[in-house]
Design a protein around this motif. Structure first.
Motif, PDB file in Angstrom:
ATOM      1  N   VAL A  66       0.828  -1.206   0.000  1.00 22.02           N
ATOM      2  CA  VAL A  66       0.000   0.000   0.000  1.00 22.02           C
ATOM      3  C   VAL A  66       0.863   1.256   0.000  1.00 22.02           C
ATOM      4  CG1 VAL A  66      -1.658   1.356   1.343  1.00 22.02           C
ATOM      5  CG2 VAL A  66      -1.976  -1.111   1.094  1.00 22.02           C
ATOM      6  N   TYR A  67       1.760   1.348   0.954  1.00 18.90           N
ATOM      7  CA  TYR A  67       2.539   2.578   1.084  1.00 18.90           C
ATOM      8  C   TYR A  67       3.607   2.697   0.001  1.00 18.90           C
ATOM      9  CZ  TYR A  67       0.089   3.053   5.476  1.00 18.90           C
ATOM     10  OH  TYR A  67      -0.904   3.172   6.424  1.00 18.90           O
ATOM     11  N   GLY A  68       3.958   1.585  -0.604  1.00 16.53           N
ATOM     12  CA  GLY A  68       4.881   1.640  -1.723  1.00 16.53           C
ATOM     13  C   GLY A  68       4.316   2.345  -2.938  1.00 16.53           C
ATOM     14  N   GLN A  69       2.996   2.470  -3.003  1.00 19.11           N
ATOM     15  CA  GLN A  69       2.386   3.187  -4.125  1.00 19.11           C
ATOM     16  C   GLN A  69       2.779   4.662  -4.148  1.00 19.11           C
ATOM     17  OE1 GLN A  69      -1.809   2.371  -3.791  1.00 19.11           O
ATOM     18  NE2 GLN A  69      -1.574   0.240  -4.415  1.00 19.11           N
ATOM     19  N   TRP A  70       3.300   5.140  -3.043  1.00 18.11           N
ATOM     20  CA  TRP A  70       3.826   6.512  -3.043  1.00 18.11           C
ATOM     21  C   TRP A  70       4.911   6.684  -4.101  1.00 18.11           C
ATOM     22  CZ3 TRP A  70       4.537   6.974   3.000  1.00 18.11           C
ATOM     23  CH2 TRP A  70       3.283   7.158   3.584  1.00 18.11           C
ATOM     24  N   THR A  81       0.936   8.041  -5.934  1.00 19.95           N
ATOM     25  CA  THR A  81      -0.452   7.644  -5.652  1.00 19.95           C
ATOM     26  C   THR A  81      -0.691   7.566  -4.155  1.00 19.95           C
ATOM     27  OG1 THR A  81      -0.696   6.458  -7.737  1.00 19.95           O
ATOM     28  CG2 THR A  81      -2.105   5.748  -5.930  1.00 19.95           C
ATOM     29  N   THR A  82      -1.864   8.008  -3.726  1.00 20.86           N
ATOM     30  CA  THR A  82      -2.233   7.943  -2.312  1.00 20.86           C
ATOM     31  C   THR A  82      -3.525   7.150  -2.142  1.00 20.86           C
ATOM     32  OG1 THR A  82      -3.461  10.030  -2.461  1.00 20.86           O
ATOM     33  CG2 THR A  82      -1.144  10.149  -1.780  1.00 20.86           C
ATOM     34  N   SER A  83      -3.643   6.524  -0.978  1.00 21.42           N
ATOM     35  CA  SER A  83      -4.828   5.733  -0.644  1.00 21.42           C
ATOM     36  C   SER A  83      -5.469   6.270   0.626  1.00 21.42           C
ATOM     37  CB  SER A  83      -4.447   4.264  -0.429  1.00 21.42           C
ATOM     38  OG  SER A  83      -3.911   3.703  -1.608  1.00 21.42           O
ATOM     39  N   ARG A  84      -6.782   6.317   0.618  1.00 22.35           N
ATOM     40  CA  ARG A  84      -7.533   6.700   1.805  1.00 22.35           C
ATOM     41  C   ARG A  84      -8.494   5.583   2.180  1.00 22.35           C
ATOM     42  NH1 ARG A  84      -9.367  13.035   0.877  1.00 22.35           N
ATOM     43  NH2 ARG A  84      -7.268  13.939   0.982  1.00 22.35           N
ATOM     44  N   PHE A  85      -8.558   5.282   3.457  1.00 20.72           N
ATOM     45  CA  PHE A  85      -9.464   4.251   3.965  1.00 20.72           C
ATOM     46  C   PHE A  85     -10.282   4.871   5.081  1.00 20.72           C
ATOM     47  CE2 PHE A  85     -11.067   0.329   5.577  1.00 20.72           C
ATOM     48  CZ  PHE A  85     -10.900  -0.614   4.575  1.00 20.72           C
ATOM     49  N   ARG A  86     -11.587   4.925   4.897  1.00 17.76           N
ATOM     50  CA  ARG A  86     -12.442   5.624   5.845  1.00 17.76           C
ATOM     51  C   ARG A  86     -13.522   4.696   6.383  1.00 17.76           C
ATOM     52  NH1 ARG A  86     -17.181   9.238   5.699  1.00 17.76           N
ATOM     53  NH2 ARG A  86     -17.493   8.659   3.529  1.00 17.76           N
ATOM     54  N   PHE A  87     -13.715   4.708   7.690  1.00 19.63           N
ATOM     55  CA  PHE A  87     -14.831   4.014   8.315  1.00 19.63           C
ATOM     56  C   PHE A  87     -15.963   5.022   8.505  1.00 19.63           C
ATOM     57  CE2 PHE A  87     -11.403   1.163   9.287  1.00 19.63           C
ATOM     58  CZ  PHE A  87     -11.987  -0.097   9.331  1.00 19.63           C
ATOM     59  N   ALA A  88     -17.043   4.868   7.752  1.00 18.43           N
ATOM     60  CA  ALA A  88     -18.197   5.756   7.881  1.00 18.43           C
ATOM     61  C   ALA A  88     -19.147   5.275   8.968  1.00 18.43           C
ATOM     62  CB  ALA A  88     -18.941   5.857   6.550  1.00 18.43           C
ATOM     63  N   THR A  89     -18.748   4.234   9.684  1.00 17.51           N
ATOM     64  CA  THR A  89     -19.587   3.649  10.715  1.00 17.51           C
ATOM     65  C   THR A  89     -18.698   2.950  11.732  1.00 17.51           C
ATOM     66  OG1 THR A  89     -21.498   2.173  11.073  1.00 17.51           O
ATOM     67  CG2 THR A  89     -19.815   1.438   9.529  1.00 17.51           C
ATOM     68  N   THR A  90     -19.265   2.641  12.881  1.00 12.43           N
ATOM     69  CA  THR A  90     -18.571   1.847  13.899  1.00 12.43           C
ATOM     70  C   THR A  90     -19.047   0.411  13.794  1.00 12.43           C
ATOM     71  OG1 THR A  90     -18.412   3.753  15.376  1.00 12.43           O
ATOM     72  CG2 THR A  90     -18.133   1.570  16.356  1.00 12.43           C
ATOM     73  N   ARG A 146      -1.203   4.402 -13.750  1.00  8.90           N
ATOM     74  CA  ARG A 146      -1.443   5.840 -13.904  1.00  8.90           C
ATOM     75  C   ARG A 146      -0.946   6.551 -12.648  1.00  8.90           C
ATOM     76  NH1 ARG A 146      -7.106   7.353 -16.294  1.00  8.90           N
ATOM     77  NH2 ARG A 146      -6.077   6.345 -18.080  1.00  8.90           N
ATOM     78  N   SER A 147       0.134   7.261 -12.768  1.00  7.28           N
ATOM     79  CA  SER A 147       0.742   7.913 -11.609  1.00  7.28           C
ATOM     80  C   SER A 147      -0.150   9.020 -11.058  1.00  7.28           C
ATOM     81  CB  SER A 147       2.112   8.479 -11.990  1.00  7.28           C
ATOM     82  OG  SER A 147       1.997   9.406 -13.061  1.00  7.28           O
ATOM     83  N   PHE A 148       0.104   9.360  -9.806  1.00  6.85           N
ATOM     84  CA  PHE A 148      -0.600  10.433  -9.096  1.00  6.85           C
ATOM     85  C   PHE A 148      -2.112  10.195  -9.052  1.00  6.85           C
ATOM     86  CE2 PHE A 148       3.377  12.154 -10.696  1.00  6.85           C
ATOM     87  CZ  PHE A 148       3.940  12.628  -9.516  1.00  6.85           C
ATOM     88  N   SER A 149      -2.481   8.930  -8.880  1.00  6.92           N
ATOM     89  CA  SER A 149      -3.895   8.574  -8.729  1.00  6.92           C
ATOM     90  C   SER A 149      -4.329   8.768  -7.279  1.00  6.92           C
ATOM     91  CB  SER A 149      -4.122   7.123  -9.150  1.00  6.92           C
ATOM     92  OG  SER A 149      -3.883   6.947 -10.531  1.00  6.92           O
ATOM     93  N   ARG A 150      -5.641   8.837  -7.096  1.00  8.09           N
ATOM     94  CA  ARG A 150      -6.225   8.944  -5.763  1.00  8.09           C
ATOM     95  C   ARG A 150      -7.169   7.757  -5.574  1.00  8.09           C
ATOM     96  NH1 ARG A 150      -2.492  11.432  -5.713  1.00  8.09           N
ATOM     97  NH2 ARG A 150      -2.155  13.658  -5.387  1.00  8.09           N
TER      98      ARG A 150
END
Length: 261
Positions: free
Chosen positions: A62-66, A70-79, A217-221
């Motif tokens: 995951v962090y190697g994609q830097w 490219t960056t990754s976001r992981f969000r919990f919209a709930t508990t 594709r570089s610099f992806s989100r």
């Protein structure tokens, strides 16, 4: 009509090739190194130690994609509750969907439902699927698939793990998920009927590798959003699958998976 020449697009394309090559060399090295680490940790400490090594491998991917910007976001919209079995149901765009789920959901001890072709042949990945107890299903053999899913459902019932399943059956390259099949969910829910279905909306991974592994594709989100659980009580598996698909599609349409972190 061909598009006019653009120096910016030409430069960006060249950068995609350079950064993709750099990341894919790194990607291959991570798989090779962590294959050896997983074998060693399994020999020393069994499945528990090996799963820690697999989580570290996923973090490295995951962090190697830097390296590609490219960056990754992981969000919990709930508990999420801790006293009920959890089945994470996600749309599927790319092989890059998988390492972030293994890393950020590691607290839930996730086990994947995957195609049997992955059982051997890919360093680290195949070994981890076998040692984690993944359900490796043969789509041409219904009896084998039922047995694998039933076995995993038995583990799920004891809260020994959570399950990650991609019910589309094949990857959707655009942002909207294909219809979700309910057959796999039906077997898991039969074995662990008090499970909660947790939709996960994945966005951007298909655009990250639109032409396969190379070039990326570089610099992806990229983003993953864990949505509110669905209680399957009173619903059949097809209805549950469709509710999960609709929740994911609505999130992708709103662009909600791109907000938060």
């Amino acid at each position: 009509m061909p598009r006019p020449f653009s120096p910016f697009r030409f430069a960006k394309r060249g950068l995609d090739y350079i950064l993709s090559a750099l990341y894919l060399v790194y990607f291959g090295l991570v798989l090779l190194v962590f294959h050896a680490i997983q074998v060693l940790t399994f020999w020393l400490g069994g499945r528990a130690w090996q799963q820690h090594a697999a989580s570290a491998m996923n973090a490295g991917l995951v962090y190697g994609q830097w390296l590609t910007g490219t960056t990754s976001r992981f969000r919990f919209a709930t508990t999420l509750p801790s006293d009920r079995p959890l089945i994470f149901v996600a749309n599927h765009q790319s092989l890059f969907d998988i390492p972030p789920m293994g890393w950020w959901l590691r607290a839930y001890k996730p086990v994947f439902v995957a195609k049997k072709e992955l059982e051997y042949g890919t360093p680290s990945v195949s070994y981890n699927l076998r040692k984690s107890g993944a359900a490796l299903i043969d789509r041409q053999d219904a009896r084998q698939s039922l047995g694998e899913l039933g076995r995993l459902g038995g583990r799920l019932k004891t809260l020994d793990c959570s399950v990650i399943i991609f019910p589309e059956g094949t990857r959707s390259r655009d942002s909207m998920p294909r219809p979700f099949a309910g057959a796999g969910l039906a077997i898991l829910l039969k074995k662990a009927p008090n499970s909660l279905i947790v939709p996960v909306a994945i966005d951007g991974t298909g655009r990250f590798n639109p032409e396969g592994l190379f070039p990326l594709r570089s610099f992806s989100r990229l983003s993953w959003t864990v949505l509110a659980p669905i209680d399957p009580a009173g619903l059949n598996a097809e209805q549950v699958a469709e509710q999960a698909r609709q929740a994911i599609a609505a999130t992708l349409e709103r662009g909600g998976s791109q907000s938060g972190s």
